[in-house]
Structure formats: structure tokens, C-alpha cells
Motif scaffolding. Structure first.
Motif, mmCIF file in Angstrom:
data_model
loop_
_atom_site.group_PDB
_atom_site.id
_atom_site.type_symbol
_atom_site.label_atom_id
_atom_site.label_comp_id
_atom_site.label_asym_id
_atom_site.label_seq_id
_atom_site.Cartn_x
_atom_site.Cartn_y
_atom_site.Cartn_z
ATOM 1 N N ASN A 47 0.834 -1.200 0.000
ATOM 2 C CA ASN A 47 0.000 0.000 0.000
ATOM 3 C C ASN A 47 0.871 1.252 0.000
ATOM 4 O O ASN A 47 1.755 1.392 0.855
ATOM 5 C CB ASN A 47 -0.905 0.035 1.235
ATOM 6 N N TYR A 48 0.589 2.165 -0.920
ATOM 7 C CA TYR A 48 1.334 3.420 -1.009
ATOM 8 C C TYR A 48 1.161 4.229 0.270
ATOM 9 O O TYR A 48 0.059 4.335 0.800
ATOM 10 C CB TYR A 48 0.838 4.240 -2.203
ATOM 11 N N LYS A 49 2.250 4.789 0.763
ATOM 12 C CA LYS A 49 2.216 5.649 1.943
ATOM 13 C C LYS A 49 2.764 7.023 1.557
ATOM 14 O O LYS A 49 3.882 7.125 1.050
ATOM 15 C CB LYS A 49 3.068 5.070 3.086
ATOM 16 N N PRO A 50 1.977 8.069 1.763
ATOM 17 C CA PRO A 50 2.452 9.407 1.414
ATOM 18 C C PRO A 50 3.617 9.824 2.307
ATOM 19 O O PRO A 50 3.821 9.263 3.376
ATOM 20 C CB PRO A 50 1.230 10.290 1.654
ATOM 21 N N GLY A 51 4.337 10.801 1.833
ATOM 22 C CA GLY A 51 5.480 11.310 2.575
ATOM 23 C C GLY A 51 6.455 11.960 1.624
ATOM 24 O O GLY A 51 6.143 12.183 0.454
ATOM 25 N N PRO A 52 7.633 12.260 2.118
ATOM 26 C CA PRO A 52 8.617 12.935 1.269
ATOM 27 C C PRO A 52 9.031 12.055 0.087
ATOM 28 O O PRO A 52 9.087 10.836 0.209
ATOM 29 C CB PRO A 52 9.785 13.198 2.208
ATOM 30 N N GLY A 63 18.911 3.685 17.006
ATOM 31 C CA GLY A 63 19.406 2.435 16.434
ATOM 32 C C GLY A 63 20.307 2.731 15.259
ATOM 33 O O GLY A 63 21.170 3.602 15.331
ATOM 34 N N ASN A 64 20.058 2.065 14.155
ATOM 35 C CA ASN A 64 20.864 2.333 12.961
ATOM 36 C C ASN A 64 20.038 3.038 11.888
ATOM 37 O O ASN A 64 20.364 2.974 10.717
ATOM 38 C CB ASN A 64 21.520 1.049 12.441
ATOM 39 N N ALA A 65 18.982 3.740 12.291
ATOM 40 C CA ALA A 65 18.170 4.509 11.342
ATOM 41 C C ALA A 65 18.791 5.889 11.148
ATOM 42 O O ALA A 65 18.812 6.708 12.057
ATOM 43 C CB ALA A 65 16.734 4.638 11.840
ATOM 44 N N ALA A 66 19.331 6.114 9.953
ATOM 45 C CA ALA A 66 19.951 7.398 9.634
ATOM 46 C C ALA A 66 19.021 8.266 8.798
ATOM 47 O O ALA A 66 19.188 9.483 8.744
ATOM 48 C CB ALA A 66 21.260 7.161 8.880
ATOM 49 N N TYR A 67 18.042 7.642 8.123
ATOM 50 C CA TYR A 67 17.085 8.331 7.266
ATOM 51 C C TYR A 67 15.685 7.845 7.604
ATOM 52 O O TYR A 67 15.519 6.827 8.264
ATOM 53 C CB TYR A 67 17.342 8.020 5.779
ATOM 54 N N TRP A 68 14.674 8.557 7.113
ATOM 55 C CA TRP A 68 13.288 8.111 7.262
ATOM 56 C C TRP A 68 12.507 8.472 6.006
ATOM 57 O O TRP A 68 12.879 9.377 5.272
ATOM 58 C CB TRP A 68 12.626 8.695 8.503
ATOM 59 N N MET A 69 11.418 7.759 5.802
ATOM 60 C CA MET A 69 10.443 8.050 4.746
ATOM 61 C C MET A 69 9.067 7.751 5.312
ATOM 62 O O MET A 69 8.926 6.993 6.259
ATOM 63 C CB MET A 69 10.677 7.200 3.489
ATOM 64 N N GLY A 70 8.049 8.324 4.686
ATOM 65 C CA GLY A 70 6.673 8.037 5.065
ATOM 66 C C GLY A 70 6.165 8.934 6.175
ATOM 67 O O GLY A 70 6.919 9.595 6.873
ATOM 68 N N ARG A 72 3.167 8.573 9.194
ATOM 69 C CA ARG A 72 2.186 7.698 9.875
ATOM 70 C C ARG A 72 2.023 6.366 9.169
ATOM 71 O O ARG A 72 1.010 6.175 8.512
ATOM 72 C CB ARG A 72 0.857 8.418 10.035
ATOM 73 N N PRO A 73 2.898 5.482 9.215
ATOM 74 C CA PRO A 73 4.084 5.493 10.044
ATOM 75 C C PRO A 73 5.310 6.008 9.298
ATOM 76 O O PRO A 73 5.376 5.934 8.073
ATOM 77 C CB PRO A 73 4.268 4.013 10.371
ATOM 78 N N LYS A 74 6.271 6.512 10.050
ATOM 79 C CA LYS A 74 7.593 6.806 9.496
ATOM 80 C C LYS A 74 8.363 5.501 9.518
ATOM 81 O O LYS A 74 8.245 4.719 10.452
ATOM 82 C CB LYS A 74 8.348 7.817 10.363
ATOM 83 N N VAL A 75 9.143 5.291 8.474
ATOM 84 C CA VAL A 75 9.950 4.072 8.393
ATOM 85 C C VAL A 75 11.410 4.485 8.425
ATOM 86 O O VAL A 75 11.848 5.326 7.631
ATOM 87 C CB VAL A 75 9.648 3.303 7.087
ATOM 88 N N GLY A 76 12.153 3.916 9.367
ATOM 89 C CA GLY A 76 13.575 4.196 9.472
ATOM 90 C C GLY A 76 14.365 3.432 8.429
ATOM 91 O O GLY A 76 14.048 2.285 8.104
ATOM 92 N N LEU A 77 15.382 4.100 7.900
ATOM 93 C CA LEU A 77 16.258 3.496 6.889
ATOM 94 C C LEU A 77 17.702 3.618 7.357
ATOM 95 O O LEU A 77 18.087 4.641 7.946
ATOM 96 C CB LEU A 77 16.108 4.220 5.546
ATOM 97 N N THR A 78 18.498 2.612 7.068
ATOM 98 C CA THR A 78 19.917 2.679 7.409
ATOM 99 C C THR A 78 20.608 3.684 6.493
ATOM 100 O O THR A 78 20.049 4.129 5.485
ATOM 101 C CB THR A 78 20.598 1.306 7.240
#
Length: 109
Positions: A47-52, A63-70, A72-78
Motif C-alpha cells: 500500500n502506497y504511503k504518502p510522505g517525502p 538504532g541504525n536509522a539514519a534516514y526516514w520516509m513516510g 504515519r508510520p515513518k519508516v527508518g532506513l539505514t
């Protein structure tokens, strides 16, 4: 898995990354073309999630999340995942001579 909720005028081209979150949910980021440029689109469980349209640097890295997208919810990215997404999008925009100014979340002055 089919993708749902893709915004009108957006063409999904190829998958950039895929990962499974600690809660078992499948997260995918795709390269998409829309309105004369390329950007990234986040999908959770198809399912598509809006965001940047590009990963954002995490202000308070956990943790090791340096970036995020989305949103509600935001998803952490390494660091590696964020750089891979940014690289894929930037290469396509340069290759196809597209101008892309990411203004998501910035108030108009």
C-alpha cells in the motif's frame, strides 16, 4: 504482490529496496516517474504511503536509522538504504535531464 493507492499521474518503474521490519511488515521503496521527474515512493505491505519523495535525514537517530520516509508510520532506513534510494533517484533525474526540487513539507513563503 500488487501495489495499491498509487497516486494518479505516477508511474511505478522499479524496486529500489525491500526490507522486513521487526514487526514483520514488508516495506518496499520504488523508483517512480511523475510530472516530468523521478522520485521514490514508499509502500508498506503493497500500500502506497504518502510522505517525502526522497529519504530525509533522521534528526534524532535511533538504532541504525539514519534516514526516514513516510508519514504515519515513518519508516527508518539505514545509512546504506538511504544512500541507495537517493542515488537511484538522482541518477535517473540526471540521466533524463529532469529538474526536481524537493519541496515536500516546506511552507510557502
Amino acid at each position: 504482490m500488487s501495489l495499491t493507492g498509487v497516486p494518479d499521474g505516477t508511474e511505478v518503474l522499479s524496486q529500489i529496496i525491500e526490507k522486513t521490519l521487526s514487526n514483520g511488515m514488508l516495506v518496499e521503496v520504488y523508483l517512480v516517474r511523475c510530472e516530468g521527474h523521478y522520485e521514490a515512493a514508499l509502500f508498506i505491505e503493497g500500500n502506497y504511503k504518502p510522505g517525502p519523495p526522497l529519504p530525509r535525514l533522521a534528526e534524532n537517530s535511533t538504532g541504525n536509522a539514519a534516514y526516514w520516509m513516510g508519514v504515519r508510520p515513518k519508516v527508518g532506513l539505514t545509512q546504506e538504504e538511504g544512500e541507495e534510494i537517493l542515488g537511484a533517484v538522482n541518477v535517473q533525474n540526471k540521466l533524463h535531464h529532469c529538474f526536481f526540487n524537493d519541496t515536500w513539507g516546506k511552507a510557502e513563503s
